[in-house]
Design a protein around this motif. Structure first.
Motif, PDB file in Angstrom:
ATOM      1  N   GLU A  82      62.366  19.933 -24.276  1.00  0.00           N
ATOM      2  CA  GLU A  82      61.551  20.329 -23.135  1.00  0.00           C
ATOM      3  C   GLU A  82      62.367  20.421 -21.843  1.00  0.00           C
ATOM      4  O   GLU A  82      63.299  19.656 -21.616  1.00  0.00           O
ATOM      5  N   ASN A  83      61.986  21.411 -21.030  1.00  0.00           N
ATOM      6  CA  ASN A  83      62.604  21.664 -19.738  1.00  0.00           C
ATOM      7  C   ASN A  83      64.104  21.943 -19.835  1.00  0.00           C
ATOM      8  O   ASN A  83      64.864  21.616 -18.927  1.00  0.00           O
ATOM      9  N   ARG A  84      64.491  22.564 -20.947  1.00  0.00           N
ATOM     10  CA  ARG A  84      65.865  23.017 -21.128  1.00  0.00           C
ATOM     11  C   ARG A  84      65.841  24.536 -21.234  1.00  0.00           C
ATOM     12  O   ARG A  84      65.264  25.096 -22.164  1.00  0.00           O
ATOM     13  N   GLY A  85      66.485  25.206 -20.272  1.00  0.00           N
ATOM     14  CA  GLY A  85      66.471  26.661 -20.253  1.00  0.00           C
ATOM     15  C   GLY A  85      67.777  27.294 -20.686  1.00  0.00           C
ATOM     16  O   GLY A  85      67.922  28.517 -20.623  1.00  0.00           O
ATOM     17  N   LEU A 100      56.723  25.854 -18.796  1.00  0.00           N
ATOM     18  CA  LEU A 100      57.985  25.142 -18.948  1.00  0.00           C
ATOM     19  C   LEU A 100      58.794  25.739 -20.088  1.00  0.00           C
ATOM     20  O   LEU A 100      58.229  26.251 -21.066  1.00  0.00           O
ATOM     21  N   PRO A 101      60.121  25.696 -19.978  1.00  0.00           N
ATOM     22  CA  PRO A 101      60.975  26.149 -21.077  1.00  0.00           C
ATOM     23  C   PRO A 101      61.144  25.046 -22.117  1.00  0.00           C
ATOM     24  O   PRO A 101      61.248  23.857 -21.769  1.00  0.00           O
ATOM     25  N   ILE A 102      61.146  25.443 -23.375  1.00  0.00           N
ATOM     26  CA  ILE A 102      61.439  24.497 -24.465  1.00  0.00           C
ATOM     27  C   ILE A 102      62.532  25.116 -25.326  1.00  0.00           C
ATOM     28  O   ILE A 102      62.318  26.103 -26.026  1.00  0.00           O
ATOM     29  N   LYS A 103      63.685  24.527 -25.274  1.00  0.00           N
ATOM     30  CA  LYS A 103      64.828  25.018 -26.039  1.00  0.00           C
ATOM     31  C   LYS A 103      64.669  24.661 -27.512  1.00  0.00           C
ATOM     32  O   LYS A 103      64.213  23.568 -27.851  1.00  0.00           O
ATOM     33  N   LYS A 132      51.633  24.256 -20.322  1.00  0.00           N
ATOM     34  CA  LYS A 132      51.349  22.818 -20.308  1.00  0.00           C
ATOM     35  C   LYS A 132      50.374  22.422 -21.407  1.00  0.00           C
ATOM     36  O   LYS A 132      50.499  21.353 -22.012  1.00  0.00           O
ATOM     37  N   GLN A 163      53.220  23.684 -10.381  1.00  0.00           N
ATOM     38  CA  GLN A 163      54.464  23.254 -11.025  1.00  0.00           C
ATOM     39  C   GLN A 163      54.146  22.521 -12.323  1.00  0.00           C
ATOM     40  O   GLN A 163      53.279  21.660 -12.380  1.00  0.00           O
ATOM     41  N   GLY A 164      54.860  22.887 -13.364  1.00  0.00           N
ATOM     42  CA  GLY A 164      54.645  22.277 -14.663  1.00  0.00           C
ATOM     43  C   GLY A 164      53.670  23.019 -15.545  1.00  0.00           C
ATOM     44  O   GLY A 164      53.534  22.692 -16.721  1.00  0.00           O
ATOM     45  N   HIS A 166      60.115  32.340 -20.385  1.00  0.00           N
ATOM     46  CA  HIS A 166      60.115  31.129 -19.562  1.00  0.00           C
ATOM     47  C   HIS A 166      60.492  31.426 -18.114  1.00  0.00           C
ATOM     48  O   HIS A 166      60.239  30.609 -17.232  1.00  0.00           O
TER      49      HIS A 166
END
Length: 395
Positions: free
Chosen positions: A279-282, A225-228, A322, A221-222, A211
């Motif tokens: 989503e969007n958690r790194g 994306l990171p997914i935790k 994406k 942008q987008g 990520h």
């Protein structure tokens, strides 16, 4: 200034596999790993289910690429075991996609099964009793499911240990625990700027930094994306002495959203299960909220599992794109910077085919027809007509 034939950024399964595959073609390979391949990366934190058609119905275009990689997996693991001396068990588990409500059972029958059959994948629709005969640990709340028998399971930690041993023993490969801050290219070569400002030169660079690749690739942008994802492990014997033998996965409608749960066995009787999709958690911090969510979904298939003692609870970050398809191909106008990222939760499964495709590209070898279709699907410029453009710093 230091010069290499090839710099690979990222020491997870994709970057390590690629470095290993290319060690016979280049005399100086540098593998940069910001975290030394420890459990914070997606590879070591993965569960290890190798299911080529888990998402059929949602990600149909990726099915061929997943199947190609699954077909390579046994020989790939055998080769890594022989080179490293590390035994990497590969379990022939099969997969049951369990349905706990009519909506999911209908989806499996009407949407997923036809796609599998068109692809020539053997699959069987089971009622609840047939599911429980195949996997006795499944509870009475499961109404039915879809069985495929070609699915495998591997322990990612053993796979990564084998890869790291092979790379450490190879004199053509240098491993460094350092982070890249910038990459760029010119007509004659590529460069990597480290976080401390040092600059490294190479003929080519591969970005396989999970990520973190988004920070190095000039994509819209987008696009990445990171997914935790959080997961848990149960000790052998915790299920009343019974052993799980089949990978079990389920999707559950929950207040307009969808929750997922998957459980798979380890050779010694442990069971690993998960996962969350944040989503969007790194970050890689496991949380009580995440644990409760995944156990709630898991208990719909395995009743009472939320009351069993958890041996281990961890989190990792998937490098997602994406559109759910990996990013694989040259990402600069000079064809010096190659992207190999965005594999989502399929990085372990896609490692063999990714290493093969990237190695062919970097060595300018011609891909086969099916490999070409995979490369066309994964083109970095599908997100934008503008390729990566960076002005090289003066050395």
């Amino acid at each position: 200034m230091s010069s290499h034939d090839l710099i690979v950024i990222g020491g997870g399964v994709v970057g390590s596999s690629l470095a290993q595959a290319l060690a016979g073609d280049f005399s100086r390979i540098l593998l940069l790993d910001a975290h030394d391949g420890h459990s914070t990366d997606a590879s070591s934190a993965a569960l290890g289910a190798l299911s080529a058609h888990l998402d059929e119905g949602e990600q149909v275009p990726l099915g061929e690429m997943l199947q190609l990689s699954l077909d390579l997996f046994r020989n790939w693991i055998s080769g890594l075991s022989e080179l490293s001396g590390v035994r990497i068990p590969l379990l022939s588990t099969g997969l049951i996609r369990a349905a706990v409500d009519e909506t999911e059972l209908s989806r499996l029958a009407d949407e997923v099964l036809p796609v599998l059959r068109r692809r020539g994948v053997e699959a069987w629709l089971l009622d609840g009793e047939q599911v429980r005969r195949r996997e006795p640990l499944v509870g009475p709340g499961v109404m039915g499911g879809l069985l495929t028998d070609q699915d495998l399971a591997v322990e990612p930690e053993k796979l990564m240990s084998a890869l790291r041993l092979i790379l450490n023993r190879n004199r053509r490969v240098e491993l460094r625990t350092e982070a890249a801050a910038e990459v760029g290219s010119t007509r004659t070569g590529a460069f990597v700027v480290l976080e401390d400002g040092r600059r490294l030169q190479a003929d080519k660079v591969v970005i396989a930094a999970g990520h973190r690749s988004a920070e190095l690739l000039n994509l819209p942008q987008g696009a990445l994306l990171p997914i935790k994802g959080q997961a848990v492990e149960y000790a052998p014997g915790v299920f009343g002495g019974k052993r799980l033998s089949v990978v079990c996965d389920t999707l559950i409608q929950n207040g307009g959203g969808i929750e997922a749960a998957i459980a798979l066995p380890r050779p010694d009787g442990r069971v690993v299960a998960g996962v969350t999709f944040e989503e969007n958690r790194g970050d890689t911090e496991p949380t009580g909220e995440g644990r409760a969510a995944l156990l709630r979904s898991l208990s719909r298939v395995f009743p009472g599992v939320e009351r069993l003692p958890v041996n281990r609870h961890w989190a990792g970050v998937r490098p997602a794109s994406k559109d759910g398809v990996p990013v694989l191909g040259y990402a600069d106008e000079h064809q010096r910077i190659y992207a190999a990222t965005g594999h989502g939760g399929s990085g372990i499964l896609l490692a063999p085919i990714t290493a093969r495709l990237a190695a062919k590209a970097v060595t300018e070898s011609e891909p086969a027809a099916d490999e070409r279709r995979c490369l066309d699907l994964c083109r970095p410029d599908r997100f934008s007509s503008r390729l990566l453009e960076r002005s090289p710093r003066e050395g």
